[in-house]
Design a protein around this motif. Structure first.
Motif, mmCIF file in Angstrom:
data_model
loop_
_atom_site.group_PDB
_atom_site.id
_atom_site.type_symbol
_atom_site.label_atom_id
_atom_site.label_comp_id
_atom_site.label_asym_id
_atom_site.label_seq_id
_atom_site.Cartn_x
_atom_site.Cartn_y
_atom_site.Cartn_z
ATOM 1 N N ALA A 90 0.369 -46.414 -27.848
ATOM 2 C CA ALA A 90 1.820 -45.952 -28.014
ATOM 3 C C ALA A 90 2.147 -44.987 -26.788
ATOM 4 C CB ALA A 90 2.048 -45.307 -29.371
ATOM 5 N N ASP A 91 1.164 -44.203 -26.185
ATOM 6 C CA ASP A 91 1.255 -43.265 -25.324
ATOM 7 C C ASP A 91 1.573 -44.055 -23.914
ATOM 8 O OD1 ASP A 91 1.268 -41.264 -27.222
ATOM 9 O OD2 ASP A 91 -1.115 -41.327 -26.666
ATOM 10 N N VAL A 92 0.895 -44.975 -23.609
ATOM 11 C CA VAL A 92 0.980 -45.878 -22.466
ATOM 12 C C VAL A 92 2.139 -46.813 -22.194
ATOM 13 C CG1 VAL A 92 -0.411 -47.125 -21.063
ATOM 14 C CG2 VAL A 92 -1.508 -45.683 -22.476
ATOM 15 N N ALA A 93 2.389 -47.342 -23.463
ATOM 16 C CA ALA A 93 3.640 -48.437 -23.516
ATOM 17 C C ALA A 93 4.704 -48.064 -22.628
ATOM 18 C CB ALA A 93 3.887 -48.556 -24.893
ATOM 19 N N PRO A 94 5.488 -46.923 -22.785
ATOM 20 C CA PRO A 94 6.598 -46.377 -22.279
ATOM 21 C C PRO A 94 6.446 -46.495 -20.680
ATOM 22 C CG PRO A 94 6.500 -44.985 -23.779
ATOM 23 C CD PRO A 94 4.918 -45.711 -23.734
ATOM 24 N N VAL A 95 5.415 -46.165 -19.913
ATOM 25 C CA VAL A 95 5.167 -46.145 -18.841
ATOM 26 C C VAL A 95 4.895 -47.760 -18.063
ATOM 27 C CG1 VAL A 95 3.654 -45.442 -16.792
ATOM 28 C CG2 VAL A 95 3.970 -43.832 -18.820
ATOM 29 N N VAL A 96 4.242 -48.438 -18.978
ATOM 30 C CA VAL A 96 4.013 -50.029 -18.730
ATOM 31 C C VAL A 96 5.447 -50.456 -18.688
ATOM 32 C CG1 VAL A 96 3.024 -51.997 -19.450
ATOM 33 C CG2 VAL A 96 1.758 -49.941 -19.954
ATOM 34 N N ARG A 97 6.267 -50.282 -19.556
ATOM 35 C CA ARG A 97 7.748 -50.841 -19.320
ATOM 36 C C ARG A 97 8.315 -50.337 -18.019
ATOM 37 N NH1 ARG A 97 7.379 -49.201 -25.024
ATOM 38 N NH2 ARG A 97 6.999 -50.936 -26.367
ATOM 39 N N ASN A 98 8.352 -49.106 -17.787
ATOM 40 C CA ASN A 98 8.774 -48.808 -16.340
ATOM 41 C C ASN A 98 8.240 -49.296 -15.191
ATOM 42 O OD1 ASN A 98 10.359 -47.017 -17.815
ATOM 43 N ND2 ASN A 98 9.047 -45.256 -17.643
ATOM 44 N N LEU A 99 6.939 -49.581 -15.341
ATOM 45 C CA LEU A 99 6.091 -50.412 -14.036
ATOM 46 C C LEU A 99 6.619 -51.717 -13.982
ATOM 47 C CD1 LEU A 99 2.661 -49.009 -14.338
ATOM 48 C CD2 LEU A 99 4.362 -48.476 -12.701
ATOM 49 N N HIS A 100 6.815 -52.413 -15.215
ATOM 50 C CA HIS A 100 7.045 -54.075 -15.254
ATOM 51 C C HIS A 100 8.615 -54.158 -14.702
ATOM 52 C CE1 HIS A 100 8.497 -57.661 -17.131
ATOM 53 N NE2 HIS A 100 7.263 -58.180 -16.679
ATOM 54 N N GLU A 101 9.432 -52.957 -15.120
ATOM 55 C CA GLU A 101 10.978 -53.021 -14.608
ATOM 56 C C GLU A 101 10.828 -52.740 -13.192
ATOM 57 O OE1 GLU A 101 15.016 -50.823 -15.466
ATOM 58 O OE2 GLU A 101 13.421 -50.248 -16.416
ATOM 59 N N MET A 102 10.027 -51.800 -12.615
ATOM 60 C CA MET A 102 10.020 -51.607 -11.190
ATOM 61 C C MET A 102 9.670 -52.938 -10.313
ATOM 62 S SD MET A 102 7.635 -48.990 -9.190
ATOM 63 C CE MET A 102 6.144 -50.214 -9.575
ATOM 64 N N LEU A 103 8.610 -53.323 -10.881
ATOM 65 C CA LEU A 103 7.965 -54.674 -10.196
ATOM 66 C C LEU A 103 8.877 -55.788 -10.247
ATOM 67 C CD1 LEU A 103 4.504 -54.051 -11.246
ATOM 68 C CD2 LEU A 103 5.396 -53.582 -8.892
ATOM 69 N N SER A 104 9.398 -56.033 -11.285
ATOM 70 C CA SER A 104 10.653 -57.210 -11.553
ATOM 71 C C SER A 104 11.859 -57.134 -10.562
ATOM 72 C CB SER A 104 10.986 -57.186 -12.894
ATOM 73 O OG SER A 104 10.032 -57.431 -13.756
ATOM 74 N N ALA A 105 12.171 -55.978 -10.098
ATOM 75 C CA ALA A 105 13.290 -55.768 -9.289
ATOM 76 C C ALA A 105 13.078 -56.571 -8.001
ATOM 77 C CB ALA A 105 13.410 -54.382 -9.072
ATOM 78 N N PRO A 106 14.160 -57.051 -7.312
ATOM 79 C CA PRO A 106 14.141 -57.654 -5.987
ATOM 80 C C PRO A 106 13.356 -56.704 -5.159
ATOM 81 C CG PRO A 106 15.989 -58.126 -7.041
ATOM 82 C CD PRO A 106 15.518 -57.078 -7.754
ATOM 83 N N VAL A 118 3.615 -60.957 -15.227
ATOM 84 C CA VAL A 118 3.686 -61.510 -16.420
ATOM 85 C C VAL A 118 5.126 -61.137 -17.154
ATOM 86 C CG1 VAL A 118 3.124 -58.944 -17.616
ATOM 87 C CG2 VAL A 118 2.700 -60.910 -18.703
ATOM 88 N N SER A 119 5.461 -62.289 -17.986
ATOM 89 C CA SER A 119 6.820 -62.102 -18.513
ATOM 90 C C SER A 119 6.997 -60.887 -19.460
ATOM 91 C CB SER A 119 7.120 -63.444 -19.311
ATOM 92 O OG SER A 119 6.355 -63.481 -20.453
ATOM 93 N N GLY A 120 8.138 -60.525 -19.736
ATOM 94 C CA GLY A 120 8.393 -59.419 -20.438
ATOM 95 C C GLY A 120 8.130 -59.570 -22.177
ATOM 96 N N ASP A 121 8.335 -60.806 -22.652
ATOM 97 C CA ASP A 121 8.142 -61.008 -23.938
ATOM 98 C C ASP A 121 6.588 -61.198 -24.138
ATOM 99 O OD1 ASP A 121 10.666 -61.719 -24.367
ATOM 100 O OD2 ASP A 121 10.539 -63.735 -23.878
ATOM 101 N N ILE A 122 5.984 -61.550 -23.195
ATOM 102 C CA ILE A 122 4.524 -61.636 -23.377
ATOM 103 C C ILE A 122 3.681 -60.125 -23.376
ATOM 104 C CG2 ILE A 122 2.040 -62.311 -22.564
ATOM 105 C CD1 ILE A 122 3.354 -64.816 -21.500
ATOM 106 N N LEU A 123 4.288 -59.240 -22.467
ATOM 107 C CA LEU A 123 3.950 -57.828 -22.572
ATOM 108 C C LEU A 123 4.510 -57.161 -23.781
ATOM 109 C CD1 LEU A 123 3.054 -55.682 -20.636
ATOM 110 C CD2 LEU A 123 5.343 -55.424 -19.927
#
Length: 423
Positions: free
Chosen positions: A370-386, A412-417
């Motif tokens: 639960a501590d790591v999950a918010p940062v993982v989401r921010n990283l995924h959003e950054m890498l998904s940007a053009p 990796v897709s957002g759903d799997i993540l």
């Protein structure tokens, strides 16, 4: 000029020429005779005998122990023991007076040995009766016991460079030290800068690290020092490159075996600055940071956590790519290095379908999923940007075969993540 007999050679002030006697020659010195020459006065002290020659005593083996035992017995033994010893001495002296001198000396020696043995007996009994002193180690100095299922350092027990005895303690200390270097988004306090300018600077620092073939630790430390300096001092946009090159110079001195010199950094800046300016900026940075530049960086934690799950080099390189991309995001400046490294590794594990957050990672990092999950989401959003065409140094770097071309791997897709993070 040879020395004349009976005349002293003339010696000028400050000369260190030794005095030679008539029968002393240069070369191996001959030890003088201790007897004075004929007719010379005898040696004596001026007033009193100030030497310690009259106090010298020859100590035989075991004599000090026996004397100490005698003194101890005199203090601790009862009066009856001393009276008995005194009677024995009188009796032995009366008996030995009738024999020859040699017999008297032998009997005296035997009685003295018996007396010493009898005197030493109470001391030995006291020592044997005394309980042994036990020194308890304070709780904060005791060695932390690592469970067997979480022990990742015992396999390197013979490798002193891996520091297996202290590895866990070292990273626990670095994690505690992070609290001293917590940052916030400082960009609103920089009237002349914006996040795009900072991203351009870091993209340029990545090229510098590649061209000079510097360690990755040097790059991360330079970025950390730049952020800490900008959080305390407003900088004009024209001096931003000078700041970045100077922090890279300081980090090279701290991390590299053969750091580049000042002229090398002036060259990569296309001689936009002078030597005096970069030296002055170096002093200003060190004074602003109070010379405390041993800042914990996420790169070190990333290597440690990847070792905990026995991640392959390709998986570790993918996590390094995510971590290096995060350097360009000013929103992630406030994230602690250990937490950022945990998020990059978790995203790499999910991308390569190697599982999620495991108990061993939770033990060594101190973070739960639960501590790591918010940062993982921010990283995924950054890498998904053009991707920005102006900022492509990191992607080009990790598109090379040396880095397993991890930059070209599909994210990796957002759903799997979300499915992995919700477990």
């Amino acid at each position: 000029m040879p020395l004349l007999r009976g005349k002293k050679p003339a010696v000028t002030a400050g000369s260190k020429m030794p005095k030679l006697s008539e029968n002393q020659e240069e070369g191996p010195q001959v030890k003088r005779s201790s007897s004075p020459p004929h007719g010379a006065p005898k040696k004596r002290t001026a007033f009193i005998d100030i030497t310690n020659a009259h106090k010298v005593q020859i100590s035989l083996p075991g004599r000090k122990k026996k004397e100490a035992a005698k003194k101890q017995v005199k203090k601790t033994s009862a009066p009856s023991v001393s009276t008995k010893n005194h009677d024995n001495l009188k009796k032995s002296s009366s008996e030995s007076s009738e024999g020859t001198p040699a017999e008297r000396e032998t009997s005296d020696a035997e009685e003295e040995e018996k007396e010493e043995e009898a005197a030493a007996a109470p001391v030995e009994e006291l020592v044997a009766a005394a309980p042994p002193a036990v020194c308890e180690v304070p709780a904060h100095h005791q060695k932390q016991q690592i469970p067997a299922e979480f022990d990742v350092d015992s396999e390197n027990a013979e490798d002193c460079y891996m520091c297996p005895e202290y590895a866990k303690d070292i990273f626990d200390y670095l994690k505690q030290r992070e609290e001293k270097f917590v940052l916030c988004n400082y960009m609103p306090q920089q009237p002349s800068l914006n996040p795009e300018m900072r991203a351009i600077l870091i993209d340029w620092l990545v090229e510098v690290q590649e061209n000079f073939e510097l360690y990755h630790e040097t790059l991360y430390l330079a970025v950390k020092m730049t952020d800490h300096y900008l959080a305390k001092t407003p900088v004009h946009r024209e001096l931003l490159q000078l700041l970045g090159s100077t922090t890279m110079l300081i980090a090279s001195k701290f991390e590299e075996r053969s750091p580049p010199c000042v002229d090398d950094f002036l060259y990569i800046c296309d001689d936009a600055y002078k030597r005096e300016e970069i030296i002055s900026m170096e002093a200003n940075i060190l004074q602003t940071l109070s010379f405390d530049i041993n800042i914990p960086i996420p790169y070190r934690f990333l290597r440690r956590y990847a070792k905990c799950v026995s991640a392959g080099m390709d998986t570790l390189t993918l996590a390094r790519f995510f971590c290096e991309m995060s350097l360009m995001e000013v929103e992630l400046v406030s994230v602690r290095g250990s937490l950022l490294a945990s998020a990059c590794l978790l995203l790499a594990l999910v991308t390569r379908d190697l599982g999620g957050w495991s108990p061993i990672l939770e033990y060594h990092s101190g973070y739960q999923a639960a501590d790591v999950a918010p940062v993982v989401r921010n990283l995924h959003e950054m890498l998904s940007a053009p991707p920005d065409d102006k900022l492509k140094a990191i992607r080009n770097k990790y598109s090379h075969k040396v880095f397993f071309e991890v930059a070209s791997l599909p994210l990796v897709s957002g759903d799997i993540l979300e499915e992995v993070l919700s477990q």
